[in-house]
Design a protein around this motif. Structure first.
Motif, PDB file in Angstrom:
ATOM      1  N   GLN A 142      -3.546  -5.371  -6.081  1.00  0.00           N
ATOM      2  CA  GLN A 142      -4.173  -5.299  -4.767  1.00  0.00           C
ATOM      3  C   GLN A 142      -3.615  -6.391  -3.868  1.00  0.00           C
ATOM      4  N   GLU A 196      -7.126  -3.453  14.498  1.00  0.00           N
ATOM      5  CA  GLU A 196      -6.391  -4.535  13.825  1.00  0.00           C
ATOM      6  C   GLU A 196      -4.985  -4.679  14.422  1.00  0.00           C
ATOM      7  N   ASP A 198      -3.326 -10.461  -2.942  1.00  0.00           N
ATOM      8  CA  ASP A 198      -3.051 -11.228  -4.155  1.00  0.00           C
ATOM      9  C   ASP A 198      -1.760 -10.797  -4.827  1.00  0.00           C
ATOM     10  N   VAL A 214      -4.207  -9.306   4.237  1.00  0.00           N
ATOM     11  CA  VAL A 214      -2.968  -8.564   3.978  1.00  0.00           C
ATOM     12  C   VAL A 214      -1.937  -8.820   5.069  1.00  0.00           C
ATOM     13  N   GLY A 230      -4.137  -0.400   3.160  1.00  0.00           N
ATOM     14  CA  GLY A 230      -4.803  -1.698   3.037  1.00  0.00           C
ATOM     15  C   GLY A 230      -4.678  -2.559   4.267  1.00  0.00           C
ATOM     16  N   ASN A 242      -2.036  -0.442  -5.619  1.00  0.00           N
ATOM     17  CA  ASN A 242      -3.160  -0.853  -6.449  1.00  0.00           C
ATOM     18  C   ASN A 242      -3.512   0.167  -7.521  1.00  0.00           C
ATOM     19  N   THR A 249      -6.577  -3.040   6.824  1.00  0.00           N
ATOM     20  CA  THR A 249      -7.776  -3.780   7.238  1.00  0.00           C
ATOM     21  C   THR A 249      -8.320  -4.688   6.138  1.00  0.00           C
ATOM     22  N   THR A 250      -7.667  -4.714   4.970  1.00  0.00           N
ATOM     23  CA  THR A 250      -8.095  -5.620   3.907  1.00  0.00           C
ATOM     24  C   THR A 250      -7.833  -7.054   4.342  1.00  0.00           C
ATOM     25  N   PRO A 251      -8.847  -7.928   4.281  1.00  0.00           N
ATOM     26  CA  PRO A 251      -8.655  -9.308   4.742  1.00  0.00           C
ATOM     27  C   PRO A 251      -7.459  -9.986   4.069  1.00  0.00           C
ATOM     28  N   GLY A 280       0.848  -1.180   0.000  1.00  0.00           N
ATOM     29  CA  GLY A 280       0.000   0.000   0.000  1.00  0.00           C
ATOM     30  C   GLY A 280       0.885   1.230   0.000  1.00  0.00           C
TER      31      GLY A 280
END
Length: 408
Positions: A314, A365, A317, A339, A333, A288, A335-337, A264
């Motif tokens: 992103q 988190e 992935d 990461v 990112g 991203n 809190t992105t599941p 990020g």
């Protein structure tokens, strides 16, 4: 591929622009005994007809073809010709890695660096050397500080003019430049001038550019110590601010040879400063948004670390398949599941992870991660003096929560 088998080592002979006449007896003897001699065509052409070995010019690209090339001549006495000192930006280092240091014999010749310093009266231990051969010239921007002695190994005759343009663009137009061409040969010559006034036409492709760095009036000198001014970076607000950035890098602890993931990355400030800390570090910036990825690459070039790798995608992935990192910074990112889990799982043993949060969700988190993995939680509050009516008061910046942890 056949293996390289022979009782004799590969003999690597350094040769200068003065050719066969400049070689010592050991170099001449080694080449006379060789059954095959590998080298650039320019170097092979310097050998007299009395040298009986088969002459094989380097293929292009060289390094991927080198193992098969050596294997094709397995069992023969192999000589290799290289410019000057083969272990200084030379083929000798690649051969040592490929066949083992014990399997090569290196006969050095005075390098272009040694010759240049001798001509200029420069102390070799004070000189910074950079190569423009197969490397991005923007890398020398990191080295631009007043009074630095800089030697650039040129790619071709056009390199001096490119160096002059770069120096002028970076605010170092008054720098003193000397181009030393064909060092050691009868045609050796030099051209002197200042970067901002450079008008010499492209000349001999065998040249070294010597620079005594001088800053123009008003040029801001940038340190390699983490914590560059925020306006040193082009950004759209996605920037780890100066104080938080300096503290993050102190916990990431960049060390020569190590790799950072900047996840990020936003403007790429963490990755850029990681790379500026030591030329032997590496970094991947994962971002991203296309516009930000382009901005990261531009920041890296302008600040002297064009080798920063930018991955558009992103997380998590985009992290799949990347080399395992020694350090990870998560600035976006969070809190992105997946990461944090992907970064933690990829981290080498002993590696460092630093993450920043500016939202309550991100803070939760980090608190949860610290409960599971340990490490330090720190809340950073910075206030800057700013106008308050006709007076001056403290303007608080948004607090940052930092989690720093070392993987067992």
């Amino acid at each position: 591929m056949k293996s390289l088998t022979s009782d004799e080592p590969v003999t690597v002979v350094g040769i200068g622009a003065d050719g066969w006449a400049g070689l010592g007896e050991s170099g001449r003897s080694a080449l006379a005994r060789a059954q095959v001699i590998l080298g650039g065509q320019r170097h092979l052409d310097l050998l007299p007809a009395t040298v009986p070995a088969q002459r094989v010019p380097w293929p292009t690209p060289l390094l991927p073809a080198l193992p098969d090339l050596l294997a094709a001549h397995a069992g023969r006495r192999i000589g290799v010709l290289a410019s000057g000192d083969p272990m200084w930006f030379g083929i000798g280092t690649h051969l040592a890695r490929l066949v083992g240091a014990e399997r090569i014999r290196v006969l050095t010749h005075p390098s272009a660096i040694a010759l240049a310093c001798g001509r200029l009266g420069w102390p070799v231990e004070r000189v910074t050397v950079r190569s423009a051969v197969a490397r991005d010239l923007d890398g020398i921007r990191r080295d631009l500080v007043p009074d630095r002695l800089l030697l650039v190994l040129s790619r071709d005759g056009a390199t001096p003019a490119a160096v002059a343009r770069l120096l002028t663009d970076a605010g170092y137009g008054p720098s003193e430049m000397t181009v030393l061409a064909a060092l050691g040969a009868e045609r050796e010559h030099r051209v002197d001038g200042r970067a901002q006034e450079w008008g010499a036409e492209p000349g001999d492709p065998l040249n070294v550019v010597a620079v005594r760095v001088v800053a123009a009036a008003g040029t801001r000198v940038l340190s390699t110590v983490p914590g560059l001014p925020d306006d040193a970076f082009d950004h759209d607000g996605a920037l780890t601010k100066r104080e938080a950035r300096a503290l993050a890098l102190s916990r990431l602890s960049p060390t020569a040879g190590e790799l950072l993931w900047d996840v990020g990355a936003g403007s790429g400030s963490i990755a850029v400063e990681w790379l500026r800390s030591d030329p032997a570090t590496a970094a991947v910036a994962v971002e991203n948004r296309d516009d930000r990825a382009e901005r990261i690459a531009a920041n890296a070039r302008r600040l002297g670390v064009p080798h920063l790798r930018v991955v558009r995608g992103q997380a998590p992935d985009a992290l799949a398949g990347l080399p395992a990192p020694d350090a990870v910074f998560i600035g976006g990112g969070l809190t992105t599941p997946g990461v944090c889990d992907a970064a933690w799982d990829a981290l080498r043993p002993g590696g460092r992870l630093v993450a920043h949060a500016v939202t309550l969700e991100g803070e939760r988190e980090l608190v949860d991660r610290a409960a599971r993995h340990g490490g330090d939680l720190t809340r950073l509050s910075v206030e800057r003096a700013a106008p308050l009516g006709s007076f001056t008061g403290w303007a608080p910046a948004r607090p940052v929560v930092q989690w720093a942890v070392r993987r067992p």
